[in-house]
Structures are given as structure tokens and as C-alpha cells.
Design a protein around this motif. Structure first.
Motif, PDB file in Angstrom:
ATOM      1  N   THR A  95       0.891  -0.986  -0.100  1.00 34.48           N
ATOM      2  CA  THR A  95      -0.087   0.099   0.067  1.00 34.48           C
ATOM      3  C   THR A  95       0.873   1.185   0.018  1.00 34.48           C
ATOM      4  O   THR A  95       1.817   1.480   0.917  1.00 34.48           O
ATOM      5  CB  THR A  95      -0.866  -0.008   1.455  1.00 34.48           C
ATOM      6  OG1 THR A  95      -1.679  -1.186   1.081  1.00 34.48           O
ATOM      7  CG2 THR A  95      -1.778   1.211   1.091  1.00 34.48           C
ATOM      8  N   ARG A  97       0.237   5.065   0.290  1.00 36.72           N
ATOM      9  CA  ARG A  97      -0.641   5.927   0.403  1.00 36.72           C
ATOM     10  C   ARG A  97       0.038   7.537   0.745  1.00 36.72           C
ATOM     11  O   ARG A  97      -0.397   8.281   0.216  1.00 36.72           O
ATOM     12  CB  ARG A  97      -1.640   5.720   1.605  1.00 36.72           C
ATOM     13  CG  ARG A  97      -2.650   6.684   1.952  1.00 36.72           C
ATOM     14  CD  ARG A  97      -3.210   6.573   3.321  1.00 36.72           C
ATOM     15  NE  ARG A  97      -3.775   5.297   3.851  1.00 36.72           N
ATOM     16  CZ  ARG A  97      -4.732   4.708   3.350  1.00 36.72           C
ATOM     17  NH1 ARG A  97      -5.714   5.545   2.621  1.00 36.72           N
ATOM     18  NH2 ARG A  97      -5.094   3.506   3.699  1.00 36.72           N
ATOM     19  N   TYR A  98       1.103   7.512   1.448  1.00 41.11           N
ATOM     20  CA  TYR A  98       1.863   8.534   1.729  1.00 41.11           C
ATOM     21  C   TYR A  98       2.954   8.614   0.783  1.00 41.11           C
ATOM     22  O   TYR A  98       3.549   7.595   0.482  1.00 41.11           O
ATOM     23  CB  TYR A  98       2.342   8.661   3.120  1.00 41.11           C
ATOM     24  CG  TYR A  98       1.127   8.417   4.245  1.00 41.11           C
ATOM     25  CD1 TYR A  98       0.150   9.357   4.449  1.00 41.11           C
ATOM     26  CD2 TYR A  98       0.917   7.143   4.637  1.00 41.11           C
ATOM     27  CE1 TYR A  98      -0.833   9.090   5.026  1.00 41.11           C
ATOM     28  CE2 TYR A  98      -0.010   6.806   5.669  1.00 41.11           C
ATOM     29  CZ  TYR A  98      -1.049   7.727   5.743  1.00 41.11           C
ATOM     30  OH  TYR A  98      -2.252   7.458   6.716  1.00 41.11           O
ATOM     31  N   ARG A 101       6.553   6.868   1.783  1.00 39.60           N
ATOM     32  CA  ARG A 101       6.648   5.438   2.688  1.00 39.60           C
ATOM     33  C   ARG A 101       5.795   4.433   2.300  1.00 39.60           C
ATOM     34  O   ARG A 101       4.645   4.832   1.955  1.00 39.60           O
ATOM     35  CB  ARG A 101       6.627   5.720   4.147  1.00 39.60           C
ATOM     36  CG  ARG A 101       5.539   6.332   4.704  1.00 39.60           C
ATOM     37  CD  ARG A 101       5.888   7.032   6.110  1.00 39.60           C
ATOM     38  NE  ARG A 101       4.712   7.781   6.746  1.00 39.60           N
ATOM     39  CZ  ARG A 101       4.379   8.841   6.668  1.00 39.60           C
ATOM     40  NH1 ARG A 101       4.659   9.451   5.369  1.00 39.60           N
ATOM     41  NH2 ARG A 101       3.195   9.170   7.033  1.00 39.60           N
ATOM     42  N   LEU A 103       3.605   0.602   2.828  1.00 38.56           N
ATOM     43  CA  LEU A 103       3.117  -0.499   3.749  1.00 38.56           C
ATOM     44  C   LEU A 103       3.477  -1.892   2.856  1.00 38.56           C
ATOM     45  O   LEU A 103       2.873  -1.903   1.942  1.00 38.56           O
ATOM     46  CB  LEU A 103       1.889  -0.292   4.002  1.00 38.56           C
ATOM     47  CG  LEU A 103       1.028  -1.505   4.988  1.00 38.56           C
ATOM     48  CD1 LEU A 103       1.787  -1.544   6.453  1.00 38.56           C
ATOM     49  CD2 LEU A 103      -0.416  -1.295   5.060  1.00 38.56           C
ATOM     50  N   LEU A 151       7.589  -0.135   5.443  1.00 30.14           N
ATOM     51  CA  LEU A 151       7.040  -0.611   6.726  1.00 30.14           C
ATOM     52  C   LEU A 151       6.625  -1.979   6.522  1.00 30.14           C
ATOM     53  O   LEU A 151       5.709  -2.202   5.687  1.00 30.14           O
ATOM     54  CB  LEU A 151       5.905   0.151   7.168  1.00 30.14           C
ATOM     55  CG  LEU A 151       4.979  -0.026   8.009  1.00 30.14           C
ATOM     56  CD1 LEU A 151       5.644  -0.748   9.431  1.00 30.14           C
ATOM     57  CD2 LEU A 151       4.138   1.083   8.479  1.00 30.14           C
ATOM     58  N   ARG A 182      11.065  -0.376   8.717  1.00 32.86           N
ATOM     59  CA  ARG A 182      10.300  -0.574   9.941  1.00 32.86           C
ATOM     60  C   ARG A 182       9.598  -1.853   9.997  1.00 32.86           C
ATOM     61  O   ARG A 182       8.975  -2.187   8.994  1.00 32.86           O
ATOM     62  CB  ARG A 182       9.088   0.786  10.097  1.00 32.86           C
ATOM     63  CG  ARG A 182       8.664   0.826  11.550  1.00 32.86           C
ATOM     64  CD  ARG A 182       7.438   1.857  11.544  1.00 32.86           C
ATOM     65  NE  ARG A 182       7.413   2.927  10.670  1.00 32.86           N
ATOM     66  CZ  ARG A 182       6.469   4.030  10.697  1.00 32.86           C
ATOM     67  NH1 ARG A 182       5.463   3.610  11.524  1.00 32.86           N
ATOM     68  NH2 ARG A 182       6.512   4.629   9.964  1.00 32.86           N
ATOM     69  N   TYR A 271       4.338   5.114  20.745  1.00 33.89           N
ATOM     70  CA  TYR A 271       4.089   5.743  19.483  1.00 33.89           C
ATOM     71  C   TYR A 271       2.589   6.127  19.004  1.00 33.89           C
ATOM     72  O   TYR A 271       2.273   7.225  18.965  1.00 33.89           O
ATOM     73  CB  TYR A 271       4.823   4.879  18.329  1.00 33.89           C
ATOM     74  CG  TYR A 271       4.661   5.276  16.864  1.00 33.89           C
ATOM     75  CD1 TYR A 271       5.364   6.723  16.577  1.00 33.89           C
ATOM     76  CD2 TYR A 271       4.254   4.930  15.851  1.00 33.89           C
ATOM     77  CE1 TYR A 271       5.445   7.030  15.289  1.00 33.89           C
ATOM     78  CE2 TYR A 271       4.153   5.213  14.739  1.00 33.89           C
ATOM     79  CZ  TYR A 271       4.940   6.763  14.230  1.00 33.89           C
ATOM     80  OH  TYR A 271       4.801   6.909  12.938  1.00 33.89           O
ATOM     81  N   TYR A 272       1.863   5.327  18.837  1.00 32.00           N
ATOM     82  CA  TYR A 272       0.473   5.557  18.610  1.00 32.00           C
ATOM     83  C   TYR A 272      -0.393   4.813  19.351  1.00 32.00           C
ATOM     84  O   TYR A 272      -0.436   3.475  19.708  1.00 32.00           O
ATOM     85  CB  TYR A 272       0.134   5.063  17.115  1.00 32.00           C
ATOM     86  CG  TYR A 272       0.456   6.062  15.984  1.00 32.00           C
ATOM     87  CD1 TYR A 272       0.463   7.302  16.203  1.00 32.00           C
ATOM     88  CD2 TYR A 272       1.067   5.551  14.789  1.00 32.00           C
ATOM     89  CE1 TYR A 272       0.818   8.283  15.042  1.00 32.00           C
ATOM     90  CE2 TYR A 272       1.161   6.355  13.342  1.00 32.00           C
ATOM     91  CZ  TYR A 272       1.379   7.743  13.697  1.00 32.00           C
ATOM     92  OH  TYR A 272       1.657   8.353  12.877  1.00 32.00           O
ATOM     93  N   ASP A 314      -7.299   6.201  11.967  1.00 28.68           N
ATOM     94  CA  ASP A 314      -6.962   5.878  10.535  1.00 28.68           C
ATOM     95  C   ASP A 314      -8.547   5.922  10.007  1.00 28.68           C
ATOM     96  O   ASP A 314      -9.271   4.975  10.232  1.00 28.68           O
ATOM     97  CB  ASP A 314      -6.469   4.358  10.285  1.00 28.68           C
ATOM     98  CG  ASP A 314      -5.343   4.462   9.066  1.00 28.68           C
ATOM     99  OD1 ASP A 314      -5.697   5.178   8.085  1.00 28.68           O
ATOM    100  OD2 ASP A 314      -4.465   3.703   9.192  1.00 28.68           O
ATOM    101  N   LYS A 321      -4.390   8.566   8.097  1.00 27.55           N
ATOM    102  CA  LYS A 321      -4.007   8.957   9.295  1.00 27.55           C
ATOM    103  C   LYS A 321      -4.315  10.398   9.780  1.00 27.55           C
ATOM    104  O   LYS A 321      -3.878  10.929   8.982  1.00 27.55           O
ATOM    105  CB  LYS A 321      -3.062   8.439   9.901  1.00 27.55           C
ATOM    106  CG  LYS A 321      -2.756   6.877  10.157  1.00 27.55           C
ATOM    107  CD  LYS A 321      -1.581   6.348  10.830  1.00 27.55           C
ATOM    108  CE  LYS A 321      -1.430   4.776  10.591  1.00 27.55           C
ATOM    109  NZ  LYS A 321      -1.082   4.532   9.142  1.00 27.55           N
TER     110      LYS A 321
HETATM  111  C1  LIG Z   1       0.243   3.790   9.090  1.00 23.55           C
HETATM  112  C2  LIG Z   1       0.651   3.631   7.859  1.00 23.55           C
HETATM  113  C3  LIG Z   1       1.959   4.080   7.444  1.00 23.55           C
HETATM  114  C4  LIG Z   1       2.839   4.680   8.514  1.00 23.55           C
HETATM  115  O1  LIG Z   1       2.355   6.021   8.786  1.00 23.55           O
HETATM  116  P1  LIG Z   1       3.271   6.662  10.035  1.00 23.55           P
HETATM  117  O2  LIG Z   1       2.531   7.983  10.478  1.00 23.55           O
HETATM  118  O3  LIG Z   1       4.366   6.919   9.370  1.00 23.55           O
HETATM  119  O4  LIG Z   1       3.447   5.661  11.305  1.00 23.55           O
HETATM  120  C5  LIG Z   1       2.388   3.952   5.994  1.00 23.55           C
HETATM  121  N1  LIG Z   1       1.629   3.558   5.255  1.00 23.55           N
HETATM  122  C6  LIG Z   1       0.318   3.093   5.406  1.00 23.55           C
HETATM  123  C7  LIG Z   1      -0.497   2.555   4.089  1.00 23.55           C
HETATM  124  C8  LIG Z   1      -0.189   3.307   6.720  1.00 23.55           C
HETATM  125  O5  LIG Z   1      -1.396   2.877   7.014  1.00 23.55           O
END
Ligand SMILES: *Cc1c(COP(=O)(O)O)cnc(C)c1O
Length: 356
Positions: A95, A97-98, A101, A103, A151, A182, A271-272, A314, A321
Motif C-alpha cells: 500500500t 498512500r503517503y 513510505r 506498507l 514498513l 520499520r 508511538y500510536y 485511520d 491517518k
Molecule cells: C500507518 C501507515 C503508514 C505509516 O504511517 P506513520 O504515520 O509514518 O506511522 C504508512 N503507510 C500506510 C498505508 C499506513 O497505513
């Protein structure tokens, strides 16, 4: 059905799967087993020797997290992927999304299955993660230089053998733009025996590597769990935690305060704290969205900031998030901002200096 797993691991432990295990271990629950069976098709039941010792009562805070309940049959909410991980998935099991980074799901399995799992559409099923999907994920990461952090999740990456994990980590480390790795895991809570000095020594070679560990209740921090965290911290691996807010399990400031302080003593930085995701079959775990804010507010000022995680939600509909925080600003005027401190005392912050 009980079987020994040992291949590739230093220690063998007993993992028990499926309706037969549920029937033999928890006969009282199994009375309604016929009704519960459809749930197990959605998210399997699994337990292991560590958890079996720990769960004295199916209604205890750990039992409630891993033993199926007929409440999971609730059909008032049907979304199986509210985070829309699939829509943001350029290749299977990854995934993005950001911007910086990704997942990356690298394992089908966990040491046990959390009944509030937000990835129940995939987790616990064979053939979801394959050699092919891992190869494709690595290819995608390699081809996208904007990806700074990977991640690893699943399932649980620590359910892979040391050798498979090592191979994966070296492939990632060979990609120059991947700065940080991570790993998200629940193994130190559910199967702490899996964390061995050999595993830690291997992980240490892939720094900077962070491990984020899922802990929901102070009872999960057994001596064995504490030892596993010690092994990882001694290897110089930065440790964080993730906690899911769960109704009737940890939705109180007292319980979470104990959990976060205990984690900090184990060198884990909270952390969360997550609002439980609104996934089908998990409604009985959801709390009011302001419950978490109230809890975090009760902790600010009373315990070390090091022990207080961000409260994150989320968002459904794939919103990603966001952080929710207590509001301390009470009034904004042209001359001043009036805030309230952690004790409720009102304090004025002048903005006059802006004119000079
Ligand atoms: C939670 C998540 C991350 C990591 O988010 P952080 O805020 O950096 O911990 C990265 N990708 C996806 C898709 C996520 O759901």
C-alpha cells in the motif's frame, strides 16, 4: 489440530489452529461453535503455548482479544477494508498512500489472530503473500526513488524464519533510496520466545531499522515479553509501540497509563494509540471517538511525555491517518490567545509583540 513448528527457528512452540483447538480448549465457548464457525472462515482462530498459559479466563483482557465471540457475527457494518488499502495498492500486498513510505505485507500469519484485526480480509489465509508478491513488491520499491521508508507488516513479519527475513531485509538494504526499515509486529506480546539473540543479531545488521510492537494491555508485558524487548533493545534497535483502543479491554486512563509506563521501563517509546478501525465484525470493540481524547488529556501533565503516544485515527473511506489531540486553546482574539493548562488554569498568551 496441534502441530509443532520448529523448522528454521531456534525454539519450537506449540501452535494450535482452527475449530478443533477452540473446541478442546474452550468447551464453554464451543457450545455455540456451530454458530461461530462462519466467523472462523473470515478470521481463523489460533493460539500457542505462551498465550494458553496466560489466558486463565476467556473473559480476561488477553482472552477477549484472541478468542472468537458471537458478537463478530454482527452484520450491521459490512466494510472489510475501510482504510481502502486495496485502492492504494499499486502491486499486490503493498500500500502506497503517503508519498515517502509504503506498507509492505510480507507474511500471511500471526502468532495468534486478534479478533479486532483490520486486515482480516487477508490475514490468516494461505497463499496471500507469495514469493511472487514479495518479488513484485521489491520491484515496485526499487522503481520508486521517492520511497524513503518501508514498513514491513502482514500478518507478522516475525512469523517468517530468520533466513527468509534476512533475505528480504538484504534485498531492501540493496535499494539505495530506502533509508529506513520499520517492522510492525505483535510477536513480543503473543509469542515472545520467537525473539532470540540470533534474530536480534541478524536485525542489527540492517540499521536504521525500527520495530513497532503492538501491545494493548499491561498484562501482556509478562516476564517473557520483557525479556524479548530487552534482547531487541540491547541490540540497539529503537522500539516503539502501537496500541488499539478497545472497549471493555483497555479504554481507561488507568489501564493505559500502566501500560505506557511499563513499556517505557522496557525501553519502548509509545508511538500510536489507535482508534479501533471500523472493520466488519469488530463493532463490539469500538469506542466513542472522543474517548481516546479524554484518556490522552488525563495523561498529559501527569506522566512523562515520553510515555504518551499520539492518538491516531485511520479514517474510514481511505482518508488516511490523522492525529487527534485535546484542545487547549480556549479563545482567540486580535490581542491574545487564551489557553488552558493541564490543571484547567486559564493563561493568556499575548500577541502584542507582533506589532513592535
Ligand atoms: C500507518 C501507515 C503508514 C505509516 O504511517 P506513520 O504515520 O509514518 O506511522 C504508512 N503507510 C500506510 C498505508 C499506513 O497505513
Amino acid at each position: 489440530m496441534a502441530h509443532q513448528r520448529g523448522a528454521g527457528f531456534e525454539d519450537a512452540w506449540e501452535i494450535m489452529d482452527g475449530p478443533d483447538a477452540l473446541r478442546s480448549l474452550y468447551p464453554r465457548i464451543a457450545e455455540d461453535l456451530e454458530d461461530i464457525l462462519p466467523i472462523l472462515d473470515r478470521l481463523p482462530f489460533r493460539i500457542n503455548s505462551h498465550l494458553l498459559k496466560l489466558i486463565q479466563d476467556p473473559q480476561d483482557p488477553i482472552g477477549l482479544q484472541v478468542i472468537p465471540s458471537d458478537k463478530e457475527l454482527d452484520t450491521s457494518f459490512k466494510d472489510l477494508d475501510p482504510l481502502r488499502e486495496e485502492s492504494y495498492s499499486p502491486v499486490e500486498n503493498l500500500t502506497h498512500r503517503y508519498p515517502d513510505r509504503v506498507l509492505f505485507l510480507v507474511s500471511n500469519e500471526c502468532a495468534a489472530y486478534c479478533r479486532f484485526c483490520n486486515r482480516r480480509r487477508k490475514v490468516g489465509r494461505p497463499h496471500v503473500v507469495t514469493e511472487h508478491s514479495i518479488r513484485e513488491g521489491l520491484r515496485y520499491i526499487r522503481a520508486n526513488p521517492g520511497i524513503r521508508e518501508v514498513l514491513l507488516s502482514g500478518g507478522d513479519p516475525f512469523m517468517l524464519s530468520d533466513q527468509r527475513l534476512e533475505k528480504l531485509l538484504s534485498s531492501l538494504r540493496d535499494i539505495p533510496h530506502v533509508e529506513v526499515i520499520r517492522i510492525g509486529t505483535r510477536v513480543p506480546s503473543y509469542l515472545p520466545q520467537r525473539i532470540t539473540p540470533n534474530l536480534a543479531a541478524m536485525l542489527k545488521r540492517f540499521q536504521p531499522l525500527f520495530i513497532n510492537i503492538h501491545f494493548n494491555h499491561p498484562k501482556e508485558l509478562t516476564l517473557e515479553a520483557q525479556m524479548s524487548l530487552g534482547i531487541l533493545a540491547d541490540a540497539g534497535i529503537p522500539l516503539g509501540s502501537q496500541t488499539v483502543l478497545l472497549k471493555g479491554i483497555n479504554d481507561s486512563a488507568g489501564i493505559l497509563k500502566e501500560l505506557f509506563l511499563k513499556l517505557l521501563r522496557c525501553r519502548v517509546r509509545p508511538y500510536y494509540l489507535f482508534q479501533a478501525d471500523m472493520v466488519a465484525g469488530t463493532r463490539h470493540f469500538w469506542t466513542h471517538p472522543l474517548k481516546g481524547v479524554e484518556i490522552i488529556k488525563a495523561l498529559y501533565g501527569t506522566i512523562s511525555g515520553l510515555a504518551i503516544p499520539h492518538l491516531a485515527i485511520d479514517l474510514p473511506e481511505g482518508g488516511g491517518k490523522i492525529i487527534l489531540a485535546p484542545e487547549y486553546i480556549r479563545e482567540i482574539t486580535s490581542e491574545a490567545i487564551r489557553v488552558e493548562n493541564f490543571e484547567g488554569r486559564s493563561i493568556k498568551l499575548t500577541t502584542h509583540w507582533e506589532d513592535t
